[in-house]
Design a protein around this motif. Structure first.
Motif, short mmCIF file in Angstrom:
data_model
loop_
_atom_site.label_atom_id
_atom_site.label_comp_id
_atom_site.label_asym_id
_atom_site.label_seq_id
_atom_site.Cartn_x
_atom_site.Cartn_y
_atom_site.Cartn_z
N GLY A 134 -8.70 -17.61 6.65
CA GLY A 134 -8.10 -17.83 5.11
C GLY A 134 -7.42 -16.50 4.98
O GLY A 134 -7.65 -15.43 5.46
N SER A 135 -6.68 -16.65 3.77
CA SER A 135 -5.88 -15.39 3.39
C SER A 135 -6.66 -14.16 2.84
O SER A 135 -6.08 -12.93 3.06
CB SER A 135 -4.81 -15.80 2.17
N GLN A 136 -7.88 -14.32 2.56
CA GLN A 136 -8.93 -13.21 2.08
C GLN A 136 -8.96 -12.42 3.37
O GLN A 136 -9.76 -11.03 3.44
CB GLN A 136 -9.98 -13.47 1.50
N SER A 137 -8.90 -12.87 4.75
CA SER A 137 -8.82 -12.03 5.74
C SER A 137 -7.81 -10.97 6.22
O SER A 137 -7.91 -10.19 6.85
CB SER A 137 -9.03 -12.91 6.95
N LEU A 138 -6.87 -11.18 5.14
CA LEU A 138 -5.75 -10.10 5.56
C LEU A 138 -5.81 -8.92 4.44
O LEU A 138 -6.19 -9.17 3.33
CB LEU A 138 -4.34 -10.79 4.95
N LEU A 139 -5.90 -7.81 4.90
CA LEU A 139 -5.99 -6.43 4.17
C LEU A 139 -4.71 -6.03 4.04
O LEU A 139 -3.91 -5.54 5.01
CB LEU A 139 -7.12 -5.67 4.78
N PHE A 140 -4.25 -5.95 2.92
CA PHE A 140 -2.80 -5.30 2.51
C PHE A 140 -3.02 -3.68 2.05
O PHE A 140 -3.87 -3.73 0.88
CB PHE A 140 -2.18 -6.05 1.42
N THR A 141 -2.61 -2.82 2.58
CA THR A 141 -2.65 -1.46 1.76
C THR A 141 -1.58 -0.55 2.23
O THR A 141 -0.93 -0.78 3.28
CB THR A 141 -3.91 -0.80 2.52
N SER A 142 -1.10 0.17 1.38
CA SER A 142 -0.07 0.90 1.48
C SER A 142 -0.12 2.36 1.10
O SER A 142 0.90 3.09 1.03
CB SER A 142 1.39 0.52 0.92
N ALA A 143 -1.42 2.61 0.90
CA ALA A 143 -1.50 4.08 0.45
C ALA A 143 -1.77 5.10 1.37
O ALA A 143 -2.74 5.58 1.88
CB ALA A 143 -2.71 4.16 -0.43
N SER A 144 -0.55 5.37 2.01
CA SER A 144 -0.43 6.23 3.09
C SER A 144 0.18 7.54 3.04
O SER A 144 0.46 8.26 3.84
CB SER A 144 -0.05 5.43 4.35
N GLY A 145 0.50 7.64 1.68
CA GLY A 145 1.14 9.01 1.55
C GLY A 145 2.67 8.72 1.43
O GLY A 145 3.57 9.60 1.35
N ASN A 146 3.14 7.49 1.67
CA ASN A 146 4.59 7.24 1.79
C ASN A 146 4.72 5.70 0.90
O ASN A 146 4.92 4.83 1.67
CB ASN A 146 4.93 7.01 2.95
N MET A 147 4.52 5.83 -0.21
CA MET A 147 4.50 4.61 -1.17
C MET A 147 5.36 4.69 -2.32
O MET A 147 5.94 5.80 -2.62
CB MET A 147 3.14 4.27 -1.52
N ASP A 148 5.83 3.81 -3.09
CA ASP A 148 6.45 3.73 -4.10
C ASP A 148 6.31 2.72 -5.10
O ASP A 148 5.66 1.58 -4.80
CB ASP A 148 7.97 3.96 -3.77
N ASN A 149 7.36 2.81 -6.30
CA ASN A 149 6.99 1.85 -7.36
C ASN A 149 7.87 0.58 -7.00
O ASN A 149 7.93 -0.35 -7.93
CB ASN A 149 7.61 2.19 -8.67
N LEU A 150 8.36 0.64 -5.92
CA LEU A 150 9.25 -0.78 -5.82
C LEU A 150 8.56 -1.67 -4.84
O LEU A 150 8.31 -2.99 -4.94
CB LEU A 150 10.81 -0.46 -4.90
N HIS A 151 8.23 -0.89 -3.74
CA HIS A 151 7.77 -1.87 -2.57
C HIS A 151 6.26 -2.19 -2.75
O HIS A 151 5.72 -3.09 -2.24
CB HIS A 151 7.87 -1.44 -0.91
N ASN A 152 5.35 -1.37 -3.33
CA ASN A 152 3.89 -1.75 -3.68
C ASN A 152 3.82 -3.04 -4.62
O ASN A 152 3.09 -3.90 -4.21
CB ASN A 152 3.31 -0.70 -4.55
N PRO A 153 4.38 -3.11 -5.63
CA PRO A 153 4.60 -4.49 -6.27
C PRO A 153 5.04 -5.54 -5.41
O PRO A 153 4.36 -6.62 -5.51
CB PRO A 153 5.33 -4.29 -7.58
N ALA A 154 6.03 -5.43 -4.64
CA ALA A 154 6.52 -6.61 -3.74
C ALA A 154 5.63 -7.03 -2.81
O ALA A 154 5.19 -8.14 -2.60
CB ALA A 154 7.74 -5.83 -3.20
N GLN A 155 4.53 -5.98 -2.35
CA GLN A 155 3.58 -6.19 -1.53
C GLN A 155 2.56 -7.07 -2.29
O GLN A 155 1.96 -7.94 -1.42
CB GLN A 155 3.04 -4.96 -0.79
N VAL A 156 2.25 -6.76 -3.47
CA VAL A 156 1.17 -7.67 -4.16
C VAL A 156 1.68 -9.33 -4.33
O VAL A 156 0.99 -9.97 -4.08
CB VAL A 156 0.98 -6.95 -5.37
N ALA A 157 3.34 -9.15 -4.64
CA ALA A 157 3.62 -10.47 -4.91
C ALA A 157 3.67 -11.41 -3.52
O ALA A 157 3.34 -12.48 -3.69
CB ALA A 157 5.04 -10.33 -5.55
N PHE A 158 3.86 -10.74 -2.40
CA PHE A 158 3.78 -11.21 -1.27
C PHE A 158 2.44 -11.70 -0.88
O PHE A 158 2.26 -12.83 -0.34
CB PHE A 158 4.29 -10.32 -0.30
#
Length: 347
Positions: A134-158
């Motif tokens: 199931g989709s809950q087995s996918l862990l999405f994280t971008s908090a690596s010190g190289n993140m921003d206000n554009l691709h973070n919300p896009a990641q959530v939407a995806f």
């Protein structure tokens, strides 16, 4: 990018055009022609540094970014860290293609692959995980010190498009700060950050806001203009310490001792703000003989217990019309967080 060279004659001409352009469209057009940014395409951008994720504006000429400025989305100012992104973008050693590991993990052996191959590999792994667990087995994280206000919300939407995925709580710093500040001062960090200019006394302990919070430094200066004092506690004389009213140079590793000493002095001299401690902090929470926080329901992490002075009973901290005790009588099988901290501060 080299700064435009302006001669004395050019400067005087521009000054004259500026004063007259409001009443003459032709002159206004002439002034625009002198604008080094005229004709450049602009794009909304954002700084991916893990500090404030400021909104930026990118200027593009012939398909290449030639300048970066602040997008004025808030009242901060662009810092050298964000403005240097153009050098990052065109750095000689920047990786420009997806890399696939061909050796053992840790060997550092990679080969360049095409974007199509990379995307097909990622999509295949995602489909495989969803089909199996199931989709809950996918862990999405971008908090690596190289993140921003554009691709973070896009990641959530995806992730939502895939059916919802597992995500980390907060990022590298924000989650820890919020978890600590809420029970201590009753406010989120962003609430206090946005009211820095209203402070009367600013204690910068182990941080260097002149460097790490450049976009908000003007709020510190506004506070100083209104009479606020800035005190820096730091082993080194940082950039902020140079601008502060007082610099306390402590020995590295003695922060806890200093903090406990300050708490002991505040309590011993009757300076505890008891109403504030009761209303906005976890000082009234009860702990058992082992120093563990007591809860009404082990499954509810927010069901902290306090001792109600009115009913002389143990109740939830968020019960209505209660008066939680800051300290309980000696001999009791439990004590408050404040009592435990004061005991630790006594030595």
């Amino acid at each position: 990018m080299a700064s435009p060279q302006i001669s004395r004659r050019d400067f005087l001409a521009l000054a004259g055009l500026t004063s007259a352009s409001a009443g003459c469209p032709a002159m206004a057009q002439a002034l625009k022609a002198k604008d080094p940014d005229a004709g450049l395409k602009t794009f909304q951008a954002t700084c991916s540094m893990e500090c404030l994720h400021c909104n930026l504006k990118a200027f593009v000429k012939d398909g290449k970014v030639v300048k970066i400025s602040n997008a004025n989305a808030f009242d901060g100012k662009p810092c050298a860290r964000g403005l240097s992104r153009i050098k990052w973008l065109y750095a000689e050693n920047r990786v420009l293609h997806p890399m696939k590991r061909v050796g053992e993990r840790g060997e550092g052996k990679f080969v360049a692959i095409t974007w199509d191959e990379a995307l097909d590999t990622i999509a295949g792994k995602i489909k495989e995980a969803i089909a199996k667990d199931g989709s809950q087995s996918l862990l999405f994280t971008s908090a690596s010190g190289n993140m921003d206000n554009l691709h973070n919300p896009a990641q959530v939407a995806f992730g939502n498009y895939l059916g919802g995925t597992t995500r980390t709580l907060g990022s590298l710093c924000c989650s820890a700060v919020t978890a600590a500040m809420m029970p201590i001062v009753g406010m989120r960090y962003v609430d206090t950050r946005d009211t820095i200019d209203q402070a009367k006394y600013i204690l910068c302990w182990g941080n260097n806001p002149l460097v790490t919070m450049q976009a908000y430094w003007h709020l510190y200066l506004k506070a100083k203009e209104r009479g606020a004092k800035i005190v820096v506690i730091d082993p080194r004389k940082s950039e902020t310490a140079v601008r502060a009213d007082k610099w306390v140079s402590i020995i590295p590793g003695t922060d806890t001792a200093l903090g406990l000493g300050m708490i002991r002095w505040i309590a011993a001299n009757g300076k505890l703000d008891k109403p504030f401690l009761k209303q906005h902090t976890g000082a009234v929470y009860l702990v058992d003989k082992d120093g563990k926080l007591m809860r009404e329901d082990a499954k509810d992490p927010n069901s902290y217990l306090v001792f109600d002075e009115k009913s002389q009973k143990l109740v939830r901290h968020d019960a209505k019309n209660i008066d939680p005790a800051l300290e309980v009588k000696a001999g009791s099988p439990y004590r408050t967080v404040l009592s435990m901290v004061l005991e630790q501060a006594e030595p």
